[in-house]
Scaffold this active site. Structure first.
Site, PDB file in Angstrom:
ATOM      1  N   TYR A   1      13.894 -43.307  15.759  1.00 56.91           N
ATOM      2  CA  TYR A   1      14.168 -42.196  14.842  1.00 56.91           C
ATOM      3  C   TYR A   1      15.040 -41.080  15.417  1.00 56.91           C
ATOM      4  O   TYR A   1      15.406 -40.172  14.699  1.00 56.91           O
ATOM      5  CB  TYR A   1      12.855 -41.614  14.302  1.00 56.91           C
ATOM      6  CG  TYR A   1      11.840 -41.221  15.362  1.00 56.91           C
ATOM      7  CD1 TYR A   1      11.959 -40.022  16.053  1.00 56.91           C
ATOM      8  CD2 TYR A   1      10.764 -42.043  15.665  1.00 56.91           C
ATOM      9  CE1 TYR A   1      11.043 -39.656  17.020  1.00 56.91           C
ATOM     10  CE2 TYR A   1       9.829 -41.689  16.632  1.00 56.91           C
ATOM     11  CZ  TYR A   1       9.978 -40.498  17.302  1.00 56.91           C
ATOM     12  OH  TYR A   1       9.066 -40.144  18.263  1.00 56.91           O
TER      13      TYR A   1
ATOM     14  N   ARG B   1      10.648 -31.998  22.923  1.00 59.36           N
ATOM     15  CA  ARG B   1       9.819 -33.059  23.495  1.00 59.36           C
ATOM     16  C   ARG B   1      10.763 -34.122  24.042  1.00 59.36           C
ATOM     17  O   ARG B   1      11.307 -34.916  23.291  1.00 59.36           O
ATOM     18  CB  ARG B   1       8.943 -33.639  22.373  1.00 59.36           C
ATOM     19  CG  ARG B   1       7.857 -34.582  22.838  1.00 59.36           C
ATOM     20  CD  ARG B   1       7.301 -35.355  21.654  1.00 59.36           C
ATOM     21  NE  ARG B   1       8.116 -36.515  21.363  1.00 59.36           N
ATOM     22  CZ  ARG B   1       8.308 -37.022  20.152  1.00 59.36           C
ATOM     23  NH1 ARG B   1       7.776 -36.474  19.094  1.00 59.36           N
ATOM     24  NH2 ARG B   1       9.061 -38.103  19.996  1.00 59.36           N
TER      25      ARG B   1
ATOM     26  N   HIS C   1       6.419 -39.378  21.675  1.00 60.03           N
ATOM     27  CA  HIS C   1       5.303 -38.593  21.125  1.00 60.03           C
ATOM     28  C   HIS C   1       4.018 -38.869  21.912  1.00 60.03           C
ATOM     29  O   HIS C   1       3.367 -37.973  22.411  1.00 60.03           O
ATOM     30  CB  HIS C   1       5.102 -38.937  19.651  1.00 60.03           C
ATOM     31  CG  HIS C   1       3.815 -38.425  19.106  1.00 60.03           C
ATOM     32  ND1 HIS C   1       3.600 -37.093  18.852  1.00 60.03           N
ATOM     33  CD2 HIS C   1       2.651 -39.052  18.811  1.00 60.03           C
ATOM     34  CE1 HIS C   1       2.363 -36.929  18.409  1.00 60.03           C
ATOM     35  NE2 HIS C   1       1.768 -38.096  18.383  1.00 60.03           N
TER      36      HIS C   1
HETATM   37  C1  LIG Z   1      -4.770 -34.121  10.848  1.00 60.48           C
HETATM   38  C2  LIG Z   1      -3.947 -35.084  11.622  1.00 60.48           C
HETATM   39  N1  LIG Z   1      -3.031 -35.820  10.985  1.00 60.48           N
HETATM   40  C3  LIG Z   1      -2.303 -36.727  11.659  1.00 60.48           C
HETATM   41  C4  LIG Z   1      -2.465 -36.885  12.998  1.00 60.48           C
HETATM   42  C5  LIG Z   1      -1.618 -37.888  13.767  1.00 60.48           C
HETATM   43  N2  LIG Z   1      -0.681 -37.118  14.605  1.00 60.48           N
HETATM   44  C6  LIG Z   1      -1.000 -36.827  15.878  1.00 60.48           C
HETATM   45  S1  LIG Z   1       0.102 -35.809  16.561  1.00 60.48           S
HETATM   46  C7  LIG Z   1       1.068 -35.795  15.193  1.00 60.48           C
HETATM   47  C8  LIG Z   1       2.332 -34.978  15.194  1.00 60.48           C
HETATM   48  C9  LIG Z   1       2.082 -33.580  15.646  1.00 60.48           C
HETATM   49  O1  LIG Z   1       3.250 -32.841  15.614  1.00 60.48           O
HETATM   50  P1  LIG Z   1       3.296 -31.360  16.177  1.00 60.48           P
HETATM   51  O2  LIG Z   1       2.218 -30.548  15.543  1.00 60.48           O
HETATM   52  O3  LIG Z   1       4.683 -30.881  15.985  1.00 60.48           O
HETATM   53  O4  LIG Z   1       2.951 -31.490  17.709  1.00 60.48           O
HETATM   54  P2  LIG Z   1       3.713 -32.364  18.802  1.00 60.48           P
HETATM   55  O5  LIG Z   1       3.171 -33.745  18.730  1.00 60.48           O
HETATM   56  O6  LIG Z   1       5.153 -32.304  18.492  1.00 60.48           O
HETATM   57  O7  LIG Z   1       3.378 -31.731  20.103  1.00 60.48           O
HETATM   58  C10 LIG Z   1       0.502 -36.573  14.196  1.00 60.48           C
HETATM   59  C11 LIG Z   1       1.097 -36.782  12.866  1.00 60.48           C
HETATM   60  C12 LIG Z   1      -3.441 -36.096  13.630  1.00 60.48           C
HETATM   61  N3  LIG Z   1      -3.692 -36.203  14.942  1.00 60.48           N
HETATM   62  N4  LIG Z   1      -4.165 -35.202  12.921  1.00 60.48           N
END
Ligand SMILES: Cc1ncc(C[n+]2csc(CCOP(=O)(O)OP(=O)(O)O)c2C)c(N)n1
Lengths: 367, 325
Positions: A271, A258, A262
């Site tokens: 971070y 990425r 985020h």
């Molecule tokens: C159940 C849940 N917990 C927390 C969040 C907040 N949140 C949104 S995206 C994210 C990180 C997601 O990481 P990943 O699955 O690796 O996908 P990426 O963002 O890297 O594409 C978090 C913690 C959420 N949307 N849903």
């Protein structure tokens, strides 16, 4: 009773076809017709340029928070390129390029990130699920869709996207387990982009790869260079073929990065290091693929510029159209629509209450 | 006294409790070096280290489930769930275990955990980030449900929640996180959980609100005063256990009430509040009690959310309506 070795250990394959230095493994090179390769390039470029424009718009306050995809175009499009229109796609929240490939309009993306529910409308032609914001929850839906497709013997398959963070949720493990038990025709595409907001992969999981998690469920699994669109295309192609021919589900881990924040509400400098980002920028999937196409004489400076101009115009046209349309939207009474097939009486009353509120310039008596 | 935002006040509460008591640990997604997505845990990682400020994998059920074990062992876990809309993944750990551990072990084991989560709309957030579902928790016997309405009481209530021997759900309004500053004393301050506060005196009617809705309710009271109407305002602070003494007392004096909350109306906290008033002050009522709430719909995406969330205008209108009867 003796201790003995149970023979269940399997290993995980890693696939790369066109590396970041432009080295091509000719034996593995997929046989894709030139016009299809150009389509793929165009889709990747559109994904990239649209993302960049969205970031501009967000910074100008013309759209709300959104998650950029930059760097993940190959993982998304190499995978989704293997779907037929009648197959299903189940996205997470960062698959804008894949969704556009499947038929979502740029306008609807802009609308959605401008806080309009209209932006979630899926056209009747598309067999896609809406994006899922709660992490990992959609993975189980893919298994259900796959089960239903198998039950109806339609020969459709399902492709489900999620991130590395999602693999920590219970829903991910429940989905893989059920998919394997029922041998559903699902291709699980994990975009391992190294970060889940501020949590790096090594704090997310203790395993070396995400792909090896497939071993515990006795399903096929493979790790690919997710910035190499040819490798993603091949690995997902094999998985899709397996699903179509009754071979069950596959977990494909696309190792990618990425590049941006985020979401636009996040500050990654808290971070992660600039050096890390720079190192990954060198592995950018887009120039790598363009170089490959140029080498094959499918693309040259002229056609590259032409595609670039067309893509930019397509984006501008969409922005102009949606910005003209948006002021006409926004009747708040719409919030009552589509909650139930038929609006129950108490909600009709509440809708009237809101109407009175709007007529009184925002003030209302509750009924 | 320093003037603080709610984010800073919550950070102060956490820092002071962690300093005072080494059994207090923090866990959640991004709470470490990132300081939480709203920066409530900013700097705690540097002070207390990764064993006490635990960045967890992305797994809400694991966060609360592990916290149940930690709490039974004697630690005091403070869990951050990134948004209240993602607490459903851990709902069962709270409902099936945290809430009933004391009851099913007949007092032998208890679960003194805190689950903090931002709730509510009004900040143009993404889908699933704006819900106000406190009724789910308040409906669960064995849980306590606390919602502060400003920096100072947020700090004091969080300290009390951490020290509470039972599981406490602590909702923080995103809209309030940085909206206002208040004087917050550096020295320790607590507020008993389960007590509400009269924040404005008035004899004509009683406005009852909590959390993010306190500010528009106070504004409405100020507007009404310009018309010569004196509204008492009660801030509930705790939704469960609900303190009904103060509201019953106030309604016995004013005879009229309006309940304000952002949660959907049907089966919402307002329904319980009004039932309590019927039980405790029925013969003192001079008009039907009104509710100003979110509609019974999913809160729309942000372009329309302002039409869902109760406004000063809607509160004033409801107040006039009860007064006219
Ligand atoms: C159940 C849940 N917990 C927390 C969040 C907040 N949140 C949104 S995206 C994210 C990180 C997601 O990481 P990943 O699955 O690796 O996908 P990426 O963002 O890297 O594409 C978090 C913690 C959420 N949307 N849903």
């Amino acid at each position: 009773m003796p201790r003995k070795q149970l023979n269940i250990a399997r290993s995980i394959e890693y696939l790369s076809i066109l590396d970041e230095h432009g080295n091509l493994d000719k034996d593995l090179e997929p046989d894709i017709p030139a016009e299809k390769l150009l389509e793929l390039y165009r889709a990747m470029l559109l994904g990239r340029r649209f993302d960049e424009r969205m970031l501009d718009l967000q910074r100008q306050g013309r759209i709300g928070t959104f998650p950029p995809i930059k760097g993940q175009e190959a993982a998304q499009l190499g995978a989704v390129f293997q779907l037929r229109p009648r197959d299903w796609m189940v996205p997470a929240f960062r698959e804008t390029a894949a969704e556009i490939w499947r038929g979502r309009s740029l306008e609807s993306v802009i609308l959605y990130y401008n806080g309009f529910n209209e932006g979630t409308v899926i056209s009747a032609k598309q067999k896609d699920m809406p994006m899922a914001v709660p992490v990992a929850t959609q993975i189980l839906h893919a298994v259900g869709l796959g089960y239903a497709a198998k039950y109806r013997q339609t020969n459709e398959i399902v492709m489900c996207f999620f991130g590395d963070g999602a693999t920590s949720e219970g829903d991910f493990h429940e989905a893989l387990n059920c998919a394997a038990v029922y041998q559903t025709p699902v291709v699980f595409v994990c975009q391992n982009n190294q970060w889940a907001i501020s949590v790096p992969l090594k704090k997310q999981t203790h395993t070396t790869t995400i792909a090896e998690k497939s071993l515990a469920y006795n399903m096929a699994g493979i790790q690919v260079d997710g910035n190499d669109v040819l490798a993603v295309f091949n690995a997902v192609g094999e998985a899709a073929q397996r699903a179509r021919t009754g071979g069950g589900p596959t977990l494909v881990e696309c190792v990618t990065y990425r590049i941006m924040m985020h979401t636009t509400a996040d500050d990654p400098s808290r971070y992660r290091s600039e050096e890390e980002v720079k190192a990954w920028e060198k592995k950018d999937p887009l120039p790598r693929f363009a170089a490959y196409l140029e080498q094959k004489e499918i693309l040259d400076a002229g056609s590259r510029q032409k595609i670039e101009a067309e893509v930019l115009e397509q984006i501008q046209t969409a922005i102009d159209a949606v910005e003209k349309e948006m002021p006409k939207l926004g009747d708040p009474r719409d919030m009552f629509n589509h909650l139930y097939a038929e609006l129950p009486p108490y909600l009709k009353n509440q809708q009237k209450e809101l109407t009175r509120c709007l007529e009184n310039g925002g003030e209302v008596k509750n009924g | 006294m320093a003037k603080m935002t709610m984010v800073q006040a919550l950070n102060l509460a956490l820092r002071q409790e962690m300093t005072r008591d080494d059994s207090v640990v923090m866990l959640g997604e991004d709470v470490g070096p990132d300081g939480g997505v709203f920066r409530v845990t900013d700097g705690l990682f540097d002070t207390f280290g990764e064993q006490r400020v635990i960045d967890t994998p992305l797994a809400e059920s694991a966060i609360i489930g592990m916290a149940v074990g930690m709490a039974v062992y004697g630690l005091k876990p403070v869990c951050e769930i990134q948004f209240s809309g993602f607490a459903y993944q851990n709902f069962h750990q709270l409902e099936n275990h945290a809430a009933r551990m004391r009851w099913r072990t007949q007092g032998r084991l208890n679960v003194p955990l805190v689950m903090r989560a931002p709730y509510g709309g009004g900040v143009r957030a993404l889908e699933h980030h704006s819900e106000s579902r406190e009724a789910y928790w308040a409906h669960t016997p064995g849980l306590k449900m606390v919602i502060p309405s400003g920096p100072r009481n947020a700090r004091a209530l969080l300290v009390s929640a951490i020290r509470d021997p039972d599981p406490v759900i602590f909702y923080e309004s995103k809209a309030l996180y940085r909206a206002l500053r208040e004087e917050v004393p550096e020295e320790e301050e607590t507020l008993p959980i389960g007590t509400s506060q009269l924040v404005r005196e008035g004899g004509d009617l009683t406005l009852i609100a909590y959390g993010a809705m306190l500010q528009p309710t106070l504004e409405a009271a100020a507007e009404l005063q310009k018309e010569g109407i004196e509204a008492a305002v009660v801030d509930l602070l705790t939704i469960s256990p609900l303190d009904d003494t103060l509201i019953v007392q106030s309604i016995r004096q004013t005879g009229r009430a309006v309940v304000v909350h952002e949660a959907p109306r049907s089966f919402g906290p307002g329904a319980e509040i009004i039932a309590r008033l019927m039980e405790g002050a029925f013969y003192y009522l001079e008009a039907p009690i009104e509710r100003v709430t979110g509609y019974d719909v999913i809160i729309p995406y942000f372009s329309r959310e302002k039409f869902y969330i109760p406004t000063v205008g809607r509160i004033i209108e409801a107040a006039r309506s009860t007064l006219s009867q």
